[in-house]
Design a protein around this motif. Structure first.
Motif, PDB file in Angstrom:
ATOM      1  N   ARG A 156     -30.840  54.022  88.590  1.00  0.00           N
ATOM      2  CA  ARG A 156     -31.472  53.421  87.411  1.00  0.00           C
ATOM      3  C   ARG A 156     -32.988  53.380  87.595  1.00  0.00           C
ATOM      4  O   ARG A 156     -33.474  53.430  88.735  1.00  0.00           O
ATOM      5  CB  ARG A 156     -30.962  51.995  87.198  1.00  0.00           C
ATOM      6  CG  ARG A 156     -31.389  51.010  88.285  1.00  0.00           C
ATOM      7  CD  ARG A 156     -30.669  49.702  88.182  1.00  0.00           C
ATOM      8  NE  ARG A 156     -29.244  49.876  88.401  1.00  0.00           N
ATOM      9  CZ  ARG A 156     -28.330  48.935  88.135  1.00  0.00           C
ATOM     10  NH1 ARG A 156     -28.713  47.783  87.624  1.00  0.00           N
ATOM     11  NH2 ARG A 156     -27.055  49.161  88.374  1.00  0.00           N
ATOM     12  N   ALA A 205     -34.833  53.184  79.384  1.00  0.00           N
ATOM     13  CA  ALA A 205     -34.254  54.456  78.930  1.00  0.00           C
ATOM     14  C   ALA A 205     -34.273  55.454  80.080  1.00  0.00           C
ATOM     15  O   ALA A 205     -35.342  55.874  80.549  1.00  0.00           O
ATOM     16  CB  ALA A 205     -35.031  54.994  77.735  1.00  0.00           C
ATOM     17  N   SER A 539     -30.299  52.327  75.252  1.00  0.00           N
ATOM     18  CA  SER A 539     -30.517  51.506  76.450  1.00  0.00           C
ATOM     19  C   SER A 539     -30.864  50.078  76.052  1.00  0.00           C
ATOM     20  O   SER A 539     -30.907  49.714  74.870  1.00  0.00           O
ATOM     21  CB  SER A 539     -31.645  52.109  77.288  1.00  0.00           C
ATOM     22  OG  SER A 539     -32.870  52.057  76.585  1.00  0.00           O
ATOM     23  N   ARG A 579     -34.839  45.242  80.822  1.00  0.00           N
ATOM     24  CA  ARG A 579     -33.508  44.669  81.026  1.00  0.00           C
ATOM     25  C   ARG A 579     -33.579  43.155  81.171  1.00  0.00           C
ATOM     26  O   ARG A 579     -32.671  42.444  80.711  1.00  0.00           O
ATOM     27  CB  ARG A 579     -32.854  45.308  82.263  1.00  0.00           C
ATOM     28  CG  ARG A 579     -32.375  46.741  82.021  1.00  0.00           C
ATOM     29  CD  ARG A 579     -31.415  47.181  83.116  1.00  0.00           C
ATOM     30  NE  ARG A 579     -32.083  47.320  84.396  1.00  0.00           N
ATOM     31  CZ  ARG A 579     -32.635  48.447  84.844  1.00  0.00           C
ATOM     32  NH1 ARG A 579     -32.598  49.544  84.087  1.00  0.00           N
ATOM     33  NH2 ARG A 579     -33.219  48.514  86.017  1.00  0.00           N
TER      34      ARG A 579
END
Length: 601
Positions: A156, A205, A539, A579
């Motif tokens: 990630r 993303a 995302s 996030r």
């Protein structure tokens, strides 16, 4: 009367023709051992010894005076002796070979010198300058490997990527500075690479971060490469990993040189090991003494497993490989692909002007159609081509993209082949290619307009947003080409084009494409004109906009994203601002549930 003989002398016996004289020793006849020096004329040739080369010669009849008369005897009668020819040997045909002296045979067996071998490509265009790596390069590779292995999350975007990039680029900057080849441009490329890697800490993303990661690698390649021409830029991307192979003996020699300072190296290693041991012992004691500190330790220290160790080894090896390859290029620059092109003008003026001029006429005609059709009103388009405005826009976008790329190839080949010896040639080349670039700018604008109309009719997607940004970059590139055509030399153009692409990616990251796509499709969901299932694949960047969807569509779009946010927590390596912000506003998975998600258009 024969001469009187004294009692003390005995007459010399006459040489009998039937008895051949004894063969002289080769060692006593001057070294060659030639039978011509010892045998009288007319004598029959002797058979050669088994170890010697056979030398048969035809015998000539003796018609001269006798042996006695040749010896000085007077009054002798001359007798002609006919010697029969020697019968040929079985299996022998043709004349005998010329005898070879034994002194010549060793000379023939010696190897003939062929001269020095021709230099290889690496020796000519990429020679090694120093035999061993410097201490700065070795220390930089070690630091980069340790930091990257501990910080990089492979699955990630996260904070660990810019941290590892900072360690690598600082080490590379030290190598550039120590090597005396540090230029302002090299440090600027390093800063651009760090900015691209930093996108992973702010945007979630994955597709956008992958593009930025590839661009960051290209920036590092340009920071250590000195090529200016287009082939050199492409080869620079290959040179960095290839230099990792060439750097292996270079690094090994540098490490062997460090062994001369044996005590210092051992003492430094022992000091580092003692520091790690102290951290482990006291860290474990503090963690067992306080719960809050134990939570911090759990977040910082990863779980020890076979997979973790393999990941550390892999990431550390790749990072050190890239750093050593870049350091090797700083120490021994490569000139492959950057040779000046000389004078390859292989066509005359009329030979390039006819095809390029015909292409220019077609471009002018197409541009005229675009100005009257695409930029006209929708009713005129439907009446003229029989399609809706959106269908007309979708139909030709990809073709125009290919036309734009092919035009770049045509212009590059024309510049390479067209003659520029006279002022007329240069002016004609600039005018024709300038008009072609101007027409291509109109085509780029037409393609962007088509995509905009298409997105208004069918919504936004990642591919549509990306190709729009790519078209804008192509348009700016053609502007640079027109500026470079006015200059006498445009060696700056390839690197400036890459810098322009870096700016495009950073601008795309600033746009936050996933959130932009979600915002553009929220209003379409109410009209049942949006693909809700596609919105669920975005995302965490899109969460603030997806919360604005109506009931039903909101749960569908957020169900998968919520599970990823709450069940797959980030540690410090994978920390990401997007996030973290999404976790504050996204519903919990229990509130969303497994809502059925259908495609809606």
């Amino acid at each position: 009367m024969p001469a009187a003989e004294t009692p003390d002398e005995t007459p010399a016996p006459a040489e009998s023709p039937a008895t051949p004289p004894s063969r002289a020793d080769p060692t006593e006849t001057g070294g060659a051992g030639n039978p011509r020096d010892t045998e009288p004329p007319g004598a029959a040739p002797r058979p050669a010894a088994p170890s010697a080369i056979p030398t048969p010669r035809p015998a000539a009849p003796a018609t001269g005076p006798s042996a006695d008369s040749r010896a000085g005897g007077g009054g002798g009668v001359a007798v002609a002796i006919k010697v029969p020819p020697k019968p040929p040997q079985a299996g022998w045909a043709g004349p005998a070979p010329t005898p070879v002296s034994p002194m010549v045979i060793p000379a023939l067996m010696r190897p003939v010198p062929l001269g020095p071998p021709s230099p290889t490509l690496f020796q000519r265009r990429w020679p090694r300058r120093t035999p061993a790596a410097a201490t700065a390069a070795l220390a930089g590779g070690l630091v980069t490997a340790i930091v990257a292995a501990a910080a990089v999350p492979l699955d990630r975007p996260g904070l660990g990527w810019p941290i590892a990039g900072l360690a690598m680029l600082v080490s590379l900057g030290v190598v550039l500075w120590k090597g005396g080849t540090g230029r302002v441009e090299s440090f600027a490329w390093c800063a651009a690479a760090l900015a691209l890697l930093s996108v992973g800490a702010f945007r979630a993303a994955g597709w956008l971060f992958f593009l930025c990661l590839m661009a960051a690698f290209g920036c590092v390649a340009l920071a250590v490469g000195r090529g200016r021409r287009v082939p050199a830029l492409f080869i620079a991307l290959i040179n960095v990993p290839l230099a990792g192979f060439r750097a292996l003996p270079w690094v090994a020699a540098g490490m062997s040189r460090l062994k001369g300072t044996g005590n210092n190296v051992v003492r430094l290693a022992a000091s580092a090991g003692l520091g790690v041991l102290l951290l482990v012992v006291f860290g474990a004691l503090f963690a067992s003494a306080d719960v809050a500190f134990d939570r911090i330790v759990d977040q910082v220290v990863p779980e020890f497993s076979a997979g973790t160790v393999v990941r550390w080894i892999f990431v550390g090896t790749v990072a050190a490989w890239l750093l050593f390859g870049a350091a090797y290029l700083v120490d021994s620059p490569s000139a492959v692909g950057d040779r000046e092109p000389g004078e390859p003008r292989t066509v005359r003026r009329v030979e390039w002007l006819v095809p390029v001029g015909a292409l220019l006429v077609m471009f002018v005609a197409f541009v005229a159609v675009q100005l009257t059709v695409l930029y006209g009103d929708r009713g005129y388009v439907m009446k003229t081509v029989g399609l809706t405005f959106a269908e007309y826009a979708r139909k030709g976008f990809w073709q125009l993209l290919v036309v734009t790329l092919l035009t770049l190839v045509v212009m590059a080949v024309t510049v390479r082949k067209a003659p520029r010896g006279t002022v007329t040639d240069r002016i004609l080349l600039r005018v024709v290619l300038g008009l072609l670039a101007a027409c291509t700018l109109v085509i780029v604008g037409s393609a962007v307009k088509r995509m905009d109309v298409y997105e208004e009719a069918y919504g936004y997607t990642r591919l549509r947003v990306f190709v729009t940004a790519f078209e804008l970059w192509l348009g700016a590139l053609f502007v640079l080409v027109m500026i470079g055509g006015l200059a006498r030399r445009a060696r700056w153009l390839p690197r400036v084009a890459v810098a322009l692409w870096v700016v495009t990616l950073l601008g795309l990251a600033g746009l936050n494409p996933d959130r932009f796509i979600a915002a553009g499709n929220v209003q379409r969901v109410a009209a049942n004109n949006a693909d809700v299932w596609y919105l669920s694949t975005l995302s965490a960047d899109a969460v603030p906009e997806l919360r604005k969807l109506p009931a039903g569509a909101r749960e569908c779009a957020l169900s998968a994203i919520s599970r990823d946010l709450y069940y797959d927590r980030d540690d410090w390596r994978g920390w990401n601002l997007a996030r973290e912000q999404a976790r504050e506003v996204a519903p919990r998975p229990v509130d969303v549930g497994d809502y059925p998600c259908y495609r809606r258009y």
